[in-house]
Design an enzyme around this catalytic site. Structure first.
Site, PDB file in Angstrom:
ATOM      1  N   PRO A  11       0.794  -1.224   0.000  1.00 32.29           N
ATOM      2  CA  PRO A  11       0.000   0.000   0.000  1.00 32.29           C
ATOM      3  C   PRO A  11       0.828   1.277   0.000  1.00 32.29           C
ATOM      4  CG  PRO A  11      -0.123  -1.129   2.119  1.00 32.29           C
ATOM      5  CD  PRO A  11       0.530  -2.069   1.161  1.00 32.29           C
ATOM      6  N   ASN A  12       0.350   2.218  -0.794  1.00 30.86           N
ATOM      7  CA  ASN A  12       0.874   3.584  -0.913  1.00 30.86           C
ATOM      8  C   ASN A  12       2.169   3.684  -1.707  1.00 30.86           C
ATOM      9  OD1 ASN A  12      -1.248   4.843   0.660  1.00 30.86           O
ATOM     10  ND2 ASN A  12      -0.335   3.832   2.432  1.00 30.86           N
ATOM     11  N   ARG A  19       5.442  12.255  -3.027  1.00 25.81           N
ATOM     12  CA  ARG A  19       5.258  12.792  -1.671  1.00 25.81           C
ATOM     13  C   ARG A  19       6.420  12.290  -0.786  1.00 25.81           C
ATOM     14  NH1 ARG A  19       0.842  13.328  -3.922  1.00 25.81           N
ATOM     15  NH2 ARG A  19      -1.300  13.012  -3.236  1.00 25.81           N
ATOM     16  N   TYR A  24      11.394   8.812   1.242  1.00 23.39           N
ATOM     17  CA  TYR A  24      11.345   7.721   0.259  1.00 23.39           C
ATOM     18  C   TYR A  24      12.059   8.028  -1.064  1.00 23.39           C
ATOM     19  CZ  TYR A  24       7.937   5.866   3.539  1.00 23.39           C
ATOM     20  OH  TYR A  24       7.335   5.404   4.673  1.00 23.39           O
ATOM     21  N   ASN A  75       7.961  -5.839  -0.808  1.00 23.21           N
ATOM     22  CA  ASN A  75       7.879  -4.628   0.006  1.00 23.21           C
ATOM     23  C   ASN A  75       6.407  -4.481   0.373  1.00 23.21           C
ATOM     24  OD1 ASN A  75       7.795  -2.183   1.289  1.00 23.21           O
ATOM     25  ND2 ASN A  75       9.037  -1.101  -0.250  1.00 23.21           N
ATOM     26  N   ALA A  78       3.196  -0.816   4.934  1.00 21.78           N
ATOM     27  CA  ALA A  78       2.783  -0.849   6.346  1.00 21.78           C
ATOM     28  C   ALA A  78       2.192  -2.192   6.763  1.00 21.78           C
ATOM     29  CB  ALA A  78       1.786   0.275   6.616  1.00 21.78           C
ATOM     30  N   GLU A  99      12.264  -9.908   2.187  1.00 22.95           N
ATOM     31  CA  GLU A  99      11.554  -8.708   2.643  1.00 22.95           C
ATOM     32  C   GLU A  99      12.393  -7.486   2.285  1.00 22.95           C
ATOM     33  OE1 GLU A  99      10.575  -8.579   6.826  1.00 22.95           O
ATOM     34  OE2 GLU A  99      10.351  -6.391   6.756  1.00 22.95           O
ATOM     35  N   HIS A 101      12.584  -3.033   2.113  1.00 24.19           N
ATOM     36  CA  HIS A 101      12.066  -1.691   2.407  1.00 24.19           C
ATOM     37  C   HIS A 101      13.032  -0.650   1.861  1.00 24.19           C
ATOM     38  CE1 HIS A 101       9.057  -3.377   4.995  1.00 24.19           C
ATOM     39  NE2 HIS A 101       9.998  -4.146   5.507  1.00 24.19           N
ATOM     40  N   ARG A 108      13.498   4.107  12.420  1.00 26.16           N
ATOM     41  CA  ARG A 108      12.275   4.925  12.425  1.00 26.16           C
ATOM     42  C   ARG A 108      11.438   4.638  13.684  1.00 26.16           C
ATOM     43  NH1 ARG A 108       9.506   4.689   6.710  1.00 26.16           N
ATOM     44  NH2 ARG A 108       8.463   6.530   7.626  1.00 26.16           N
TER      45      ARG A 108
HETATM   46  O1  CA2 Z   1      10.473   1.858   3.602  1.00 30.89           O
HETATM   47  C1  CA2 Z   1       9.632   1.166   3.039  1.00 30.89           C
HETATM   48  O2  CA2 Z   1       9.789   0.672   1.908  1.00 30.89           O
HETATM   49  C2  CA2 Z   1       8.277   0.945   3.734  1.00 30.89           C
HETATM   50  O3  CA2 Z   1       7.812  -0.361   3.389  1.00 30.89           O
HETATM   51  C3  CA2 Z   1       7.341   1.995   3.180  1.00 30.89           C
HETATM   52  C4  CA2 Z   1       5.966   1.984   3.853  1.00 30.89           C
HETATM   53  C5  CA2 Z   1       6.111   2.025   5.369  1.00 30.89           C
HETATM   54  O4  CA2 Z   1       4.833   1.927   5.987  1.00 30.89           O
HETATM   55  C6  CA2 Z   1       7.016   0.915   5.881  1.00 30.89           C
HETATM   56  O5  CA2 Z   1       7.141   1.064   7.288  1.00 30.89           O
HETATM   57  C7  CA2 Z   1       8.377   1.017   5.249  1.00 30.89           C
HETATM   58  C8  CA2 Z   1       5.151   3.180   3.420  1.00 30.89           C
HETATM   59  C9  CA2 Z   1       4.998   3.325   1.950  1.00 30.89           C
HETATM   60  C10 CA2 Z   1       4.384   4.668   1.701  1.00 30.89           C
HETATM   61  O6  CA2 Z   1       4.954   5.188   0.543  1.00 30.89           O
HETATM   62  C11 CA2 Z   1       4.782   6.501   0.307  1.00 30.89           C
HETATM   63  C12 CA2 Z   1       5.414   6.980  -0.786  1.00 30.89           C
HETATM   64  C13 CA2 Z   1       5.314   8.310  -1.078  1.00 30.89           C
HETATM   65  C14 CA2 Z   1       4.553   9.143  -0.296  1.00 30.89           C
HETATM   66  C15 CA2 Z   1       3.892   8.633   0.791  1.00 30.89           C
HETATM   67  C16 CA2 Z   1       3.995   7.291   1.091  1.00 30.89           C
END
Ligand code: CA2
Length: 148
Positions: A11-12, A19, A24, A75, A78, A99, A101, A108
């Protein structure tokens, strides 16, 4: 030699590059897909690259991979920190899973330190940004070639 690997994004991650670049980076998921496909071609393996914002969609993709792929790079976003269902899906297909990230989840918030995926993964790569994806391809191919 494994013929195909699945790279699955949760997700996301479709928002990458648009963003929170300070967390990221500025690379989009489409850019990462190109990087992965180019790298995989050099390594002589096919890659399916996909993303879903839905837990069930990710689980369906993991189940389908059993028939089509030799391993998974995940990946889970969340869902990493909450989804026993995803952990069970990985266990059930018995495909080696890395896995992955972008960020260093251990540097974090405390709630990101817990991973259900890590319990069933071959290993974890985090904190290297988009470069982690090609590192994960090499790690998975190494694992598959060694057979352990
Ligand atoms: O660091 C990673 O790859 C994560 O899997 C990214 C997840 C986060 O919840 C994990 O703890 C670590 C979040 C992805 C959200 O991606 C976004 C990208 C751009 C703007 C907002 C969110």
């Amino acid at each position: 030699m494994p013929s195909s690997i699945l790279i699955l994004n949760g997700p996301n991650l479709n928002l990458l590059g648009t963003r929170q670049p300070e967390v990221y980076g500025r690379t989009t998921l489409a850019d990462i897909e190109v990087m992965c496909k180019t790298h995989a071609k050099q390594r002589g393996v096919r890659v399916e690259f996909t993303q879903s914002n839905h837990e069930g969609g990710l689980i369906d993709a993991i189940h389908a991979a059993r028939a089509t792929h030799s391993g998974i790079i995940l990946n889970a976003g969340a869902y990493t920190h909450s989804s026993i269902a995803l952990m069970d899906a990985i266990s059930s297909v018995e495909l080696p899973t890395i896995e992955l990230h972008l960020s260093n989840i251990h540097a974090r918030e405390d709630f990101r330190h817990q991973s259900y995926i890590a319990r069933v993964a071959v290993g974890v790569i985090c904190g290297f940004g988009a470069a982690g994806y090609t590192l994960a391809i090499d790690a998975l191919l190494g694992h598959l070639e060694r057979g352990s």
